[in-house]
Design a protein around this motif. Structure first.
Motif, PDB file in Angstrom:
ATOM      1  N   LEU A 471      46.508  37.164  83.381  1.00 14.76           N
ATOM      2  CA  LEU A 471      46.887  37.800  84.637  1.00 14.76           C
ATOM      3  C   LEU A 471      45.697  38.007  85.578  1.00 14.76           C
ATOM      4  CD1 LEU A 471      49.264  40.514  83.124  1.00 14.76           C
ATOM      5  CD2 LEU A 471      49.807  38.184  83.836  1.00 14.76           C
ATOM      6  N   LEU A 472      44.514  38.235  85.015  1.00 16.62           N
ATOM      7  CA  LEU A 472      43.354  38.537  85.863  1.00 16.62           C
ATOM      8  C   LEU A 472      42.232  37.520  85.727  1.00 16.62           C
ATOM      9  CD1 LEU A 472      43.055  42.423  85.461  1.00 16.62           C
ATOM     10  CD2 LEU A 472      43.936  41.136  87.406  1.00 16.62           C
ATOM     11  N   GLY A 473      42.493  36.426  84.980  1.00 17.92           N
ATOM     12  CA  GLY A 473      41.448  35.439  84.772  1.00 17.92           C
ATOM     13  C   GLY A 473      40.895  34.861  86.056  1.00 17.92           C
ATOM     14  N   ASP A 474      41.779  34.470  86.975  1.00 18.02           N
ATOM     15  CA  ASP A 474      41.321  33.896  88.245  1.00 18.02           C
ATOM     16  C   ASP A 474      40.453  34.892  89.014  1.00 18.02           C
ATOM     17  OD1 ASP A 474      42.617  31.547  87.689  1.00 18.02           O
ATOM     18  OD2 ASP A 474      44.379  32.016  88.935  1.00 18.02           O
ATOM     19  N   TYR A 475      40.874  36.154  88.993  1.00 22.14           N
ATOM     20  CA  TYR A 475      40.100  37.187  89.689  1.00 22.14           C
ATOM     21  C   TYR A 475      38.714  37.343  89.054  1.00 22.14           C
ATOM     22  CZ  TYR A 475      38.609  41.823  91.213  1.00 22.14           C
ATOM     23  OH  TYR A 475      37.891  42.865  91.717  1.00 22.14           O
ATOM     24  N   PHE A 476      38.680  37.396  87.725  1.00 26.53           N
ATOM     25  CA  PHE A 476      37.399  37.580  87.042  1.00 26.53           C
ATOM     26  C   PHE A 476      36.464  36.405  87.348  1.00 26.53           C
ATOM     27  CE2 PHE A 476      39.705  40.129  83.512  1.00 26.53           C
ATOM     28  CZ  PHE A 476      39.604  41.277  84.280  1.00 26.53           C
ATOM     29  N   ARG A 477      37.017  35.173  87.367  1.00 23.25           N
ATOM     30  CA  ARG A 477      36.161  34.004  87.583  1.00 23.25           C
ATOM     31  C   ARG A 477      35.637  33.920  89.014  1.00 23.25           C
ATOM     32  NH1 ARG A 477      39.610  32.194  83.514  1.00 23.25           N
ATOM     33  NH2 ARG A 477      41.316  31.707  84.958  1.00 23.25           N
ATOM     34  N   SER A 478      36.414  34.422  89.978  1.00 24.22           N
ATOM     35  CA  SER A 478      35.979  34.321  91.382  1.00 24.22           C
ATOM     36  C   SER A 478      35.192  35.545  91.852  1.00 24.22           C
ATOM     37  CB  SER A 478      37.183  34.137  92.294  1.00 24.22           C
ATOM     38  OG  SER A 478      38.055  35.254  92.223  1.00 24.22           O
ATOM     39  N   VAL A 479      35.500  36.711  91.302  1.00 26.26           N
ATOM     40  CA  VAL A 479      34.879  37.943  91.774  1.00 26.26           C
ATOM     41  C   VAL A 479      33.983  38.572  90.708  1.00 26.26           C
ATOM     42  CG1 VAL A 479      35.351  40.273  92.637  1.00 26.26           C
ATOM     43  CG2 VAL A 479      36.809  38.367  93.343  1.00 26.26           C
TER      44      VAL A 479
END
Length: 481
Positions: A471-479
């Motif tokens: 659920l938050l992988g994309d967020y963690f990788r970009s931010v």
């Protein structure tokens, strides 16, 4: 102020108490009939729906209702009301045909959910003088389809035709063995006190008409659906088929003498085709007034900022006569046009006119046309609809993304299309929600789903808890974390 108050706070004069008691008795009869009807099964609900529909659609009855509505309200014309009564009811029947509205209506095994349709109870239907037959019929049919009883509060002017409609429904109910208490009308004379009492006693209020009635519905303490103010603008973009656009705009603007909230009140024309489009509108029977004639018409149509009943829902020829524009009246215009550039109370032609009178705006380009419509709706009509005549279909999506509207009507006669038509996919309705832009709690066309409660049965499933990275992988990788 919320009108659902304590007994001490609501105690009034003997006359007011009598009104409350009479309304309470109507609601009590409706509740008794509704409790039995709700569980009578889908066939009984569909029979009641058909009975109410045929009561208005049968040609002899329909003609009688249409002529009585015009005679007693002084609004619109009987031929158009006859067509409206039939087509809107036929379209509603099409939308409802085969729809399950009681018992189990949906199963979702993957999520373990079963949906059960339940009636809302007794519906208070507040209806306007502009459509004193078609609108109550639409609400009655939707309410019955969902197992409800309904009590109509018509406008005082529309009382006689609405009462006749209900007489016709009761006659059909007698043939079908249905309880007439399922469909009732407030007794004459209609008063604000009686309408307010009905709103308090009912389980659901569905209000169409004046914004005063809509506000009263929303503050009644009873769940309510109300509609926003109309003031439709249509944009004519430079790629439009101008003869087709003009024909459809004039058809929409003249239908039933513009009683519909969906009739165009303004047309915004791109400069590149402005003169050509005015020519096409004139070829369709519209007359463009000069500045002096415009001022004369404005003085006739508005008094102290309020629309005059002398012009509301009258023909363009009669309005011209009333305004003393005899040379214009002699031409038997279908629509009166006035050029406009301003917005707001100081420019009343920018608002809703409920008459075959059209404000015409000149726009530099499509972006400027969008700006003009936004300014019009900042004054009146936010949330309702916008029309667009164009060969570039993607522009409609752009309007839907930018303007405060619930509907974008493309290359159609607006007042015939907005409430559903046989050549578009919108549901048939005479009550259009305007979303939060128009201070409404819904933005679609009012339909049967607003007359239903839904109970959901939830069964246990095998537990599946997602990983946080899903659920938050994309967020963690970009931010980052």
């Amino acid at each position: 102020m919320n009108i659902r108050a304590t007994a001490a706070e609501t105690a009034g004069t003997p006359a007011e108490e009598e009104v409350k008691q009479r309304v309470a008795a109507l609601v009590a009869r409706a509740r008794e009939a509704q409790r039995a009807f709700e569980f009578a099964g889908q066939a009984a609900l569909d029979t009641a729906t058909a009975a109410a529909a045929w009561a208005i659609m049968e040609p002899t009855r329909n003609r009688q209702l249409a002529e009585l509505a015009v005679r007693d309200t002084g609004l619109g014309n009987a031929d158009d009301k006859f067509r409206k009564n039939f087509r809107k009811t036929l379209g509603l029947l099409r939308d409802l045909h085969g729809r399950p509205t009681c018992g189990v209506i949906a199963r979702d095994p993957a999520n373990g959910i079963v949906e059960i349709a339940r009636a809302v109870g007794v519906v208070a239907a507040v209806t306007p003088s502009t459509n004193p037959v078609a609108t109550p019929a639409n609400k009655i049919i939707n309410a019955l389809k969902c197992g409800n009883a309904v009590i109509v509060s018509p406008s005082p002017k529309g009382y006689s035709s609405c009462a006749l409609l209900i007489d016709f429904i009761h006659a059909q109910f007698e043939k079908a063995g249905l309880d007439p208490a399922l469909v009732q009308i407030l007794p004459a004379p209609i008063s604000k006190a009686a309408t307010a009492a009905l709103m308090r006693e009912a389980d659901l209020v569905v209000a169409t008409g004046s914004q005063a009635n809509v506000r009263m519905a929303y503050t009644s303490g009873t769940p309510a659906f109300g509609v926003g103010a109309g003031n439709v603008a249509s944009i004519v973009e430079r790629s439009a088929d101008l003869p087709d656009a003009a024909r459809k705009i004039v058809l929409s603007k003249t239908f039933d003498n513009a009683t519909s909230c969906s009739s165009e009140n303004s047309v915004v024309i791109e400069d590149a085709v402005y003169d050509a489009m005015l020519g096409e509108l004139q070829r369709c029977g519209s007359v463009l007034l000069d500045a002096t004639q415009k001022a004369q018409l404005q003085a006739t149509m508005w008094h102290d900022g309020k629309l005059s009943e002398r012009c509301t829902a009258k023909s363009a020829t009669r309005i011209a006569q009333t305004a003393g524009l005899d040379d214009v009246a002699e031409r038997e215009p279908r629509v009166l046009m006035v050029e406009e550039s301003g917005f707001g109370a100081d420019h009343p032609f920018s608002g809703e006119k409920l008459a075959p009178v059209l404000a015409v705006y000149r726009a530099r380009d499509f972006a400027d046309a969008t700006r003009i419509v936004r300014n019009i709706y900042a004054y009146m009509g936010a949330g309702h609809s916008v029309g667009l005549h164009t060969a570039h279909m993607d522009l409609a999506v752009a309007l839907g993304e930018q303007l405060p509207v619930a509907r974008v009507i493309v290359n159609q006669a607006h007042c015939l299309a907005t409430g559903g038509n046989f050549d578009n996919g919108l549901p048939f309705s005479l009550s259009m929600g305007c979303g939060t832009w128009g201070r409404n709690n819904f933005s679609g066309n009012l339909g049967f789903r607003q007359y239903l409660n839904v109970t959901r049965v939830a069964y246990a499933l095998a537990e599946r808890v997602p990983e946080l990275d899903e659920l938050l992988g994309d967020y963690f990788r970009s931010v980052g974390r």
